[in-house]
Motif scaffolding. Structure first.
Motif, PDB file in Angstrom:
ATOM      1  N   TYR A  65       0.843  -1.188   0.000  1.00  0.00           N
ATOM      2  CA  TYR A  65       0.000   0.000   0.000  1.00  0.00           C
ATOM      3  C   TYR A  65       0.879   1.239   0.000  1.00  0.00           C
ATOM      4  N   GLY A  66       0.350   2.341  -0.532  1.00  0.00           N
ATOM      5  CA  GLY A  66       1.146   3.552  -0.617  1.00  0.00           C
ATOM      6  C   GLY A  66       0.397   4.804  -0.233  1.00  0.00           C
ATOM      7  N   TYR A  67       1.162   5.792   0.194  1.00  0.00           N
ATOM      8  CA  TYR A  67       0.665   7.109   0.561  1.00  0.00           C
ATOM      9  C   TYR A  67       1.743   8.099   0.162  1.00  0.00           C
ATOM     10  N   VAL A  68       1.351   9.206  -0.414  1.00  0.00           N
ATOM     11  CA  VAL A  68       2.320  10.225  -0.800  1.00  0.00           C
ATOM     12  C   VAL A  68       1.867  11.566  -0.227  1.00  0.00           C
ATOM     13  N   THR A  69       2.809  12.341   0.282  1.00  0.00           N
ATOM     14  CA  THR A  69       2.485  13.639   0.871  1.00  0.00           C
ATOM     15  C   THR A  69       2.526  14.722  -0.204  1.00  0.00           C
ATOM     16  N   ASN A  70       2.159  15.928   0.178  1.00  0.00           N
ATOM     17  CA  ASN A  70       2.209  17.057  -0.759  1.00  0.00           C
ATOM     18  C   ASN A  70       3.635  17.375  -1.192  1.00  0.00           C
ATOM     19  N   THR A  71       4.602  17.038  -0.350  1.00  0.00           N
ATOM     20  CA  THR A  71       6.006  17.293  -0.684  1.00  0.00           C
ATOM     21  C   THR A  71       6.650  16.105  -1.389  1.00  0.00           C
ATOM     22  N   LYS A  72       5.840  15.142  -1.818  1.00  0.00           N
ATOM     23  CA  LYS A  72       6.259  13.954  -2.571  1.00  0.00           C
ATOM     24  C   LYS A  72       7.095  12.968  -1.760  1.00  0.00           C
ATOM     25  N   VAL A  73       6.990  13.033  -0.437  1.00  0.00           N
ATOM     26  CA  VAL A  73       7.570  11.993   0.414  1.00  0.00           C
ATOM     27  C   VAL A  73       6.584  10.836   0.411  1.00  0.00           C
ATOM     28  N   LYS A  74       7.101   9.631   0.217  1.00  0.00           N
ATOM     29  CA  LYS A  74       6.247   8.464   0.058  1.00  0.00           C
ATOM     30  C   LYS A  74       6.332   7.551   1.272  1.00  0.00           C
ATOM     31  N   PHE A  75       5.185   7.013   1.664  1.00  0.00           N
ATOM     32  CA  PHE A  75       5.104   6.015   2.720  1.00  0.00           C
ATOM     33  C   PHE A  75       4.620   4.725   2.079  1.00  0.00           C
ATOM     34  N   VAL A  76       5.339   3.648   2.329  1.00  0.00           N
ATOM     35  CA  VAL A  76       4.985   2.353   1.761  1.00  0.00           C
ATOM     36  C   VAL A  76       4.795   1.375   2.911  1.00  0.00           C
ATOM     37  N   LEU A  77       3.696   0.651   2.877  1.00  0.00           N
ATOM     38  CA  LEU A  77       3.354  -0.318   3.902  1.00  0.00           C
ATOM     39  C   LEU A  77       3.195  -1.674   3.235  1.00  0.00           C
ATOM     40  N   VAL A  78       3.928  -2.672   3.732  1.00  0.00           N
ATOM     41  CA  VAL A  78       3.849  -4.031   3.206  1.00  0.00           C
ATOM     42  C   VAL A  78       3.192  -4.900   4.272  1.00  0.00           C
ATOM     43  N   VAL A  79       2.084  -5.562   3.911  1.00  0.00           N
ATOM     44  CA  VAL A  79       1.391  -6.463   4.827  1.00  0.00           C
ATOM     45  C   VAL A  79       1.325  -7.846   4.191  1.00  0.00           C
ATOM     46  N   GLU A  80       1.133  -8.847   5.023  1.00  0.00           N
ATOM     47  CA  GLU A  80       1.041 -10.210   4.516  1.00  0.00           C
ATOM     48  C   GLU A  80      -0.305 -10.414   3.816  1.00  0.00           C
ATOM     49  N   SER A  81      -0.299 -11.150   2.718  1.00  0.00           N
ATOM     50  CA  SER A  81      -1.535 -11.431   1.987  1.00  0.00           C
ATOM     51  C   SER A  81      -2.464 -12.335   2.772  1.00  0.00           C
ATOM     52  N   SER A  82      -1.902 -13.134   3.658  1.00  0.00           N
ATOM     53  CA  SER A  82      -2.732 -14.052   4.439  1.00  0.00           C
ATOM     54  C   SER A  82      -3.574 -13.330   5.488  1.00  0.00           C
ATOM     55  N   ASN A  83      -3.260 -12.089   5.773  1.00  0.00           N
ATOM     56  CA  ASN A  83      -4.015 -11.299   6.748  1.00  0.00           C
ATOM     57  C   ASN A  83      -5.242 -10.716   6.058  1.00  0.00           C
ATOM     58  N   THR A  84      -6.355 -11.442   6.088  1.00  0.00           N
ATOM     59  CA  THR A  84      -7.571 -11.011   5.399  1.00  0.00           C
ATOM     60  C   THR A  84      -8.452 -10.118   6.264  1.00  0.00           C
ATOM     61  N   SER A  85      -8.088  -9.927   7.518  1.00  0.00           N
ATOM     62  CA  SER A  85      -8.915  -9.111   8.401  1.00  0.00           C
ATOM     63  C   SER A  85      -8.730  -7.617   8.152  1.00  0.00           C
ATOM     64  N   LEU A  86      -7.659  -7.218   7.472  1.00  0.00           N
ATOM     65  CA  LEU A  86      -7.416  -5.800   7.199  1.00  0.00           C
ATOM     66  C   LEU A  86      -8.225  -5.345   5.997  1.00  0.00           C
ATOM     67  N   ARG A  87      -8.933  -4.243   6.172  1.00  0.00           N
ATOM     68  CA  ARG A  87      -9.679  -3.653   5.073  1.00  0.00           C
ATOM     69  C   ARG A  87      -9.003  -2.349   4.668  1.00  0.00           C
ATOM     70  N   ASP A  88      -9.430  -1.822   3.533  1.00  0.00           N
ATOM     71  CA  ASP A  88      -8.802  -0.634   2.978  1.00  0.00           C
ATOM     72  C   ASP A  88      -8.903   0.561   3.917  1.00  0.00           C
ATOM     73  N   ASN A  89     -10.030   0.728   4.594  1.00  0.00           N
ATOM     74  CA  ASN A  89     -10.161   1.872   5.498  1.00  0.00           C
ATOM     75  C   ASN A  89      -9.259   1.740   6.724  1.00  0.00           C
ATOM     76  N   GLU A  90      -8.936   0.515   7.132  1.00  0.00           N
ATOM     77  CA  GLU A  90      -8.004   0.320   8.244  1.00  0.00           C
ATOM     78  C   GLU A  90      -6.577   0.629   7.816  1.00  0.00           C
ATOM     79  N   ILE A  91      -6.234   0.259   6.598  1.00  0.00           N
ATOM     80  CA  ILE A  91      -4.906   0.593   6.066  1.00  0.00           C
ATOM     81  C   ILE A  91      -4.779   2.108   5.920  1.00  0.00           C
ATOM     82  N   ARG A  92      -5.829   2.752   5.482  1.00  0.00           N
ATOM     83  CA  ARG A  92      -5.808   4.210   5.312  1.00  0.00           C
ATOM     84  C   ARG A  92      -5.561   4.913   6.644  1.00  0.00           C
ATOM     85  N   SER A  93      -6.135   4.380   7.718  1.00  0.00           N
ATOM     86  CA  SER A  93      -5.958   5.015   9.024  1.00  0.00           C
ATOM     87  C   SER A  93      -4.556   4.801   9.589  1.00  0.00           C
ATOM     88  N   VAL A  94      -3.861   3.772   9.143  1.00  0.00           N
ATOM     89  CA  VAL A  94      -2.488   3.541   9.594  1.00  0.00           C
ATOM     90  C   VAL A  94      -1.622   4.650   9.069  1.00  0.00           C
TER      91      VAL A  94
END
Length: 99
Positions: free
Chosen positions: A70-99
Motif C-alpha cells: 500500500y502507498g501514501y504520498v504527501t504534498n512534498t512527494k515523500v512516500k510512505f509504503v506499507l507491506v502487509v502479509e496477503s494471508s491477513n484477510t482481516s485488514l480492510r482498505d479503510n483500516e490501512i488508510r488510518s495507519v
C-alpha cells in the motif's frame, strides 16, 4: 499486521525502513523499491489535470503471492509504503488508510 514500513524521499531514496524480521530486510527493501514505479505512475496519472483534487492515499499498489503493498504520498512527494502479509484477510482498505 505490517511486515515492513518505509519512508521514501522525493528523490526516491529510502529515509527509513523498518521490518518485522531482520532476516528478510533485503527482500522487503526490494519490494519497497519495486513499488516506487507504481507510485510514480499513479502520481503522474493524477497530476495531468491541475484541477483534480489529489488523493494522497494511493491504496493498494500491487498484490503479490505473499504480500500486499500500500502507498501514501504527501504534498512534498515523500512516500510512505506499507507491506502487509496477503494471508491477513482481516485488514480492510479503510483500516490501512488510518495507519
Amino acid at each position: 499486521m505490517a511486515v515492513c514500513v518505509a519512508v521514501i524521499a522525493k528523490e526516491n531514496y529510502p529515509l527509513y525502513i523498518k521490518t518485522s524480521n531482520a532476516d528478510n530486510e533485503l527482500k522487503y527493501s526490494f519490494t519497497v523499491h519495486t513499488s516506487l514505479d507504481v507510485v510514480e505512475e499513479k502520481i503522474s496519472s493524477v497530476g495531468k489535470n491541475a484541477n483534480d483534487l489529489r488523493e494522497l492515499y494511493l491504496g493498494l499498489l500491487y498484490p503479490t503471492e505473499d504480500y500486499k503493498v500500500y502507498g501514501y504520498v504527501t504534498n512534498t512527494k515523500v512516500k510512505f509504503v506499507l507491506v502487509v502479509e496477503s494471508s491477513n484477510t482481516s485488514l480492510r482498505d479503510n483500516e490501512i488508510r488510518s495507519v
